[in-house]
Design an enzyme around this catalytic site. Sequence first.
Site, mmCIF file in Angstrom:
data_model
loop_
_atom_site.group_PDB
_atom_site.id
_atom_site.type_symbol
_atom_site.label_atom_id
_atom_site.label_comp_id
_atom_site.label_asym_id
_atom_site.label_seq_id
_atom_site.Cartn_x
_atom_site.Cartn_y
_atom_site.Cartn_z
ATOM 1 N N GLU A 1 0.805 -1.223 0.000
ATOM 2 C CA GLU A 1 0.000 0.000 0.000
ATOM 3 C C GLU A 1 0.837 1.270 0.000
ATOM 4 O O GLU A 1 0.291 2.366 -0.037
ATOM 5 C CB GLU A 1 -0.918 -0.005 1.228
ATOM 6 C CG GLU A 1 -1.902 -1.152 1.213
ATOM 7 C CD GLU A 1 -2.756 -1.192 2.477
ATOM 8 O OE1 GLU A 1 -2.635 -0.284 3.324
ATOM 9 O OE2 GLU A 1 -3.532 -2.144 2.604
ATOM 10 N N HIS B 1 7.034 1.806 -1.031
ATOM 11 C CA HIS B 1 8.161 0.934 -0.712
ATOM 12 C C HIS B 1 8.459 -0.045 -1.848
ATOM 13 O O HIS B 1 9.620 -0.311 -2.171
ATOM 14 C CB HIS B 1 7.852 0.187 0.598
ATOM 15 C CG HIS B 1 8.962 -0.671 1.087
ATOM 16 N ND1 HIS B 1 10.109 -0.149 1.645
ATOM 17 C CD2 HIS B 1 9.108 -2.016 1.113
ATOM 18 C CE1 HIS B 1 10.908 -1.138 1.998
ATOM 19 N NE2 HIS B 1 10.326 -2.278 1.676
#
Length: 156
Positions: free
Chosen positions: A87, A90
């Site tokens: 989400e 990253h």
Amino acid sequence: PWGPGCASGPARRGLRLCLVVSRFNEPVTSRLEEGARRCLESAGVLPADIDVLHVPGAWELPLGVRLALAHADYDGILALGCVIRGETPHFEYVSMGATVGLEALARESAVPVGFGLLTTDDGDQALSRAGGEKGDKGEEAALAVLHMCDLVARLG
């Protein structure tokens, strides 16, 4: 030249290969490792000539490959890992960092470096590409390393 599978081409007895495998997303990376091993062994590489180095995650794959290049006399190295989108951004940082790092090592090294890094949207996509209905990227990356080892041997 590429043939239908890993057994095509000359026997590869005597090749020393290293698999650098990420432990993160282990249900996927263990399947990539199995596919790569199966390919290499079916092509004639002896199990005793295949070393495995584990690194924590995909981010550490480039350093693992660099250490393998520096500390052993391998004919080829295969990086295996999996980054699954989450989400946050990253995913982009890890997948791009690992990819760029592996690309630089492959470009600068006279030793073939195989790219077996999956970057998927979810776990189902990853498993599908690690010996599932979408193929076996571990096997495909191993086959590419074998062909590059053949090319290095032919051209010196």
